[in-house]
Enzyme design. Structure first.
Site, PDB file in Angstrom:
ATOM      1  N   ASP A   9      34.526  40.796  45.382  1.00  0.00           N
ATOM      2  CA  ASP A   9      35.103  39.793  44.503  1.00  0.00           C
ATOM      3  C   ASP A   9      34.032  39.499  43.437  1.00  0.00           C
ATOM      4  OD1 ASP A   9      36.751  37.605  43.604  1.00  0.00           O
ATOM      5  OD2 ASP A   9      35.368  36.266  44.643  1.00  0.00           O
ATOM      6  N   LEU A  10      34.434  38.898  42.333  1.00  0.00           N
ATOM      7  CA  LEU A  10      33.459  38.642  41.259  1.00  0.00           C
ATOM      8  C   LEU A  10      32.959  37.187  41.274  1.00  0.00           C
ATOM      9  CD1 LEU A  10      32.068  39.515  38.538  1.00  0.00           C
ATOM     10  CD2 LEU A  10      34.129  38.651  37.405  1.00  0.00           C
ATOM     11  N   ASP A  11      33.888  36.273  40.921  1.00  0.00           N
ATOM     12  CA  ASP A  11      33.505  34.864  40.755  1.00  0.00           C
ATOM     13  C   ASP A  11      33.069  34.263  42.087  1.00  0.00           C
ATOM     14  OD1 ASP A  11      34.260  34.678  37.961  1.00  0.00           O
ATOM     15  OD2 ASP A  11      36.339  34.760  38.616  1.00  0.00           O
ATOM     16  N   THR A  17      30.077  32.014  38.703  1.00  0.00           N
ATOM     17  CA  THR A  17      31.013  31.502  37.704  1.00  0.00           C
ATOM     18  C   THR A  17      32.011  30.511  38.299  1.00  0.00           C
ATOM     19  OG1 THR A  17      32.053  33.615  38.111  1.00  0.00           O
ATOM     20  CG2 THR A  17      30.991  33.333  35.971  1.00  0.00           C
ATOM     21  N   LYS A  45      39.867  28.465  44.135  1.00  0.00           N
ATOM     22  CA  LYS A  45      39.023  29.660  44.131  1.00  0.00           C
ATOM     23  C   LYS A  45      39.838  30.883  44.514  1.00  0.00           C
ATOM     24  CE  LYS A  45      34.576  27.461  45.033  1.00  0.00           C
ATOM     25  NZ  LYS A  45      33.480  27.300  45.987  1.00  0.00           N
ATOM     26  N   SER A 114      38.962  41.536  41.772  1.00  0.00           N
ATOM     27  CA  SER A 114      38.888  40.154  41.270  1.00  0.00           C
ATOM     28  C   SER A 114      40.225  39.716  40.689  1.00  0.00           C
ATOM     29  CB  SER A 114      37.811  40.078  40.185  1.00  0.00           C
ATOM     30  OG  SER A 114      37.907  38.863  39.477  1.00  0.00           O
ATOM     31  N   ALA A 115      40.499  38.415  40.772  1.00  0.00           N
ATOM     32  CA  ALA A 115      41.708  37.853  40.163  1.00  0.00           C
ATOM     33  C   ALA A 115      41.513  37.598  38.668  1.00  0.00           C
ATOM     34  CB  ALA A 115      42.057  36.535  40.842  1.00  0.00           C
ATOM     35  N   LYS A 145      45.962  36.752  44.921  1.00  0.00           N
ATOM     36  CA  LYS A 145      45.453  36.486  46.269  1.00  0.00           C
ATOM     37  C   LYS A 145      46.059  35.144  46.711  1.00  0.00           C
ATOM     38  CE  LYS A 145      40.958  38.495  45.001  1.00  0.00           C
ATOM     39  NZ  LYS A 145      39.538  38.230  44.689  1.00  0.00           N
ATOM     40  N   GLU A 169      33.931  38.162  49.825  1.00  0.00           N
ATOM     41  CA  GLU A 169      34.773  37.122  49.220  1.00  0.00           C
ATOM     42  C   GLU A 169      34.201  35.728  49.417  1.00  0.00           C
ATOM     43  OE1 GLU A 169      37.196  35.842  47.643  1.00  0.00           O
ATOM     44  OE2 GLU A 169      38.301  37.589  46.993  1.00  0.00           O
ATOM     45  N   ASP A 170      34.333  34.871  48.419  1.00  0.00           N
ATOM     46  CA  ASP A 170      33.886  33.476  48.578  1.00  0.00           C
ATOM     47  C   ASP A 170      35.066  32.516  48.717  1.00  0.00           C
ATOM     48  OD1 ASP A 170      34.728  33.721  45.842  1.00  0.00           O
ATOM     49  OD2 ASP A 170      33.758  31.787  45.472  1.00  0.00           O
TER      50      ASP A 170
HETATM   51  C1  BG6 Z   1      39.121  34.091  40.293  1.00  0.00           C
HETATM   52  C2  BG6 Z   1      38.502  32.714  40.317  1.00  0.00           C
HETATM   53  O1  BG6 Z   1      38.129  35.049  40.517  1.00  0.00           O
HETATM   54  O2  BG6 Z   1      39.732  34.347  39.035  1.00  0.00           O
HETATM   55  C3  BG6 Z   1      39.553  31.671  39.957  1.00  0.00           C
HETATM   56  O3  BG6 Z   1      37.996  32.448  41.609  1.00  0.00           O
HETATM   57  C4  BG6 Z   1      40.183  32.009  38.609  1.00  0.00           C
HETATM   58  O4  BG6 Z   1      38.920  30.402  39.891  1.00  0.00           O
HETATM   59  C5  BG6 Z   1      40.768  33.430  38.674  1.00  0.00           C
HETATM   60  O5  BG6 Z   1      41.205  31.099  38.304  1.00  0.00           O
HETATM   61  C6  BG6 Z   1      41.373  33.861  37.339  1.00  0.00           C
HETATM   62  O6  BG6 Z   1      40.334  34.011  36.425  1.00  0.00           O
HETATM   63  P1  BG6 Z   1      40.473  34.063  34.848  1.00  0.00           P
HETATM   64  O7  BG6 Z   1      39.043  34.330  34.401  1.00  0.00           O
HETATM   65  O8  BG6 Z   1      41.388  35.190  34.515  1.00  0.00           O
HETATM   66  O9  BG6 Z   1      40.999  32.759  34.401  1.00  0.00           O
HETATM   67 MG    MG Z   2      35.656  34.341  44.126  1.00  0.00          MG
END
Ligand code: BG6
Ligand code: MG
Length: 218
Positions: A9-11, A17, A45, A114-115, A145, A169-170
């Site tokens: 996962d990224l964020d 972030t 998240k 990542s989402a 997710k 994953e966090d």
């Molecule tokens: C996820 C974050 O990785 O991405 C969420 O944990 C975020 O908080 C989601 O809403 C969507 O991200 P973005 O950058 O497309 O708004």
């Molecule tokens: Mg995350």
């Protein structure tokens, strides 16, 4: 050597972030007269931008027009991107780059799952793009997710069976997505929040190379 698929996962896993998402949503919610707690923030998240705003509006019992909904999402993203603009490699979370390097040296499959629709931009900012042989982000999926779609696409791109994949994953939603995909889930964060994960570590400084070698071999 065995080849496993390691999906990051990224964020909140590669970069911190999650705190910028929180600040941007908090500001937007305040503008609507809605407040939310850190506990409620855990539910934001890992979930998509659309789903996040839906949740915040439901916490405040608010309904808005589609136009306003889209405008608010754009505003939140502009605000968020102001934080991202200032990012550089120093914002990589501790031992993430070393872990990626170890996996690369061990010839493992490495993918992003990542989402976020900003994922590629952020990977560029922190200069770790080249570690990933596959990138799946919010632009590539139709289901957020905890749906496992994002991780199943990553496994397919890596050409590795889901049960041979390990997900870092966090978020609760992300851990659930990994579990539903039949993958090994590794929670990065607190046990109180991520207890559904197969393994939980505070951060990558707590993950030893021998633990990763065992994941590769077993
Ligand atoms: C996820 C974050 O990785 O991405 C969420 O944990 C975020 O908080 C989601 O809403 C969507 O991200 P973005 O950058 O497309 O708004
Ligand atoms: Mg995350």
């Amino acid at each position: 050597m065995n080849k496993k698929g390691f999906i990051f996962d990224l964020d909140g896993v590669i970069v911190d972030t999650a705190k910028y998402h929180f600040l941007a949503w908090k500001k937007l919610a305040q503008g609507l007269g809605i407040d939310f707690t850190e506990e409620e923030n855990e539910q934001l998240k890992g979930v998509s931008r659309v789903r996040s705003l839906e949740k915040i509006l439901s916490w405040g019992n608010k309904t808005i027009s589609d136009d306003q909904f889209n405008r608010l999402m754009a505003e939140k993203n502009e605000d968020y991107l102001r934080y991202i603009d200032k990012m550089d490699e120093s914002e990589l979370l501790p031992m993430v780059k070393e872990t990626l390097q170890f996996l690369k040296d061990s010839q493992q499959g490495i993918s992003l799952g990542s989402a976020s629709k900003n994922a590629r931009h952020i990977l560029d900012k922190v200069n770790v793009n080249s570690f990933f042989s596959a990138i799946v982000d919010g632009n590539d999926v139709s289901r957020a997710k905890p749906d496992p779609e994002v991780f199943l696409i990553a496994a397919k791109l890596l050409d590795i069976e889901p049960n041979q994949c390990i997900v870092f994953e966090d978020s609760v939603a992300g851990v659930q997505a990994a579990n539903t995909a039949g993958m090994t889930s590794i929670g990065i964060g607190s046990e109180d929040v991520l207890h559904e994960a197969h393994y939980i570590f505070k951060d990558f400084t707590q993950i030893s190379q021998s633990f990763i070698t065992d994941l590769i071999n077993n």
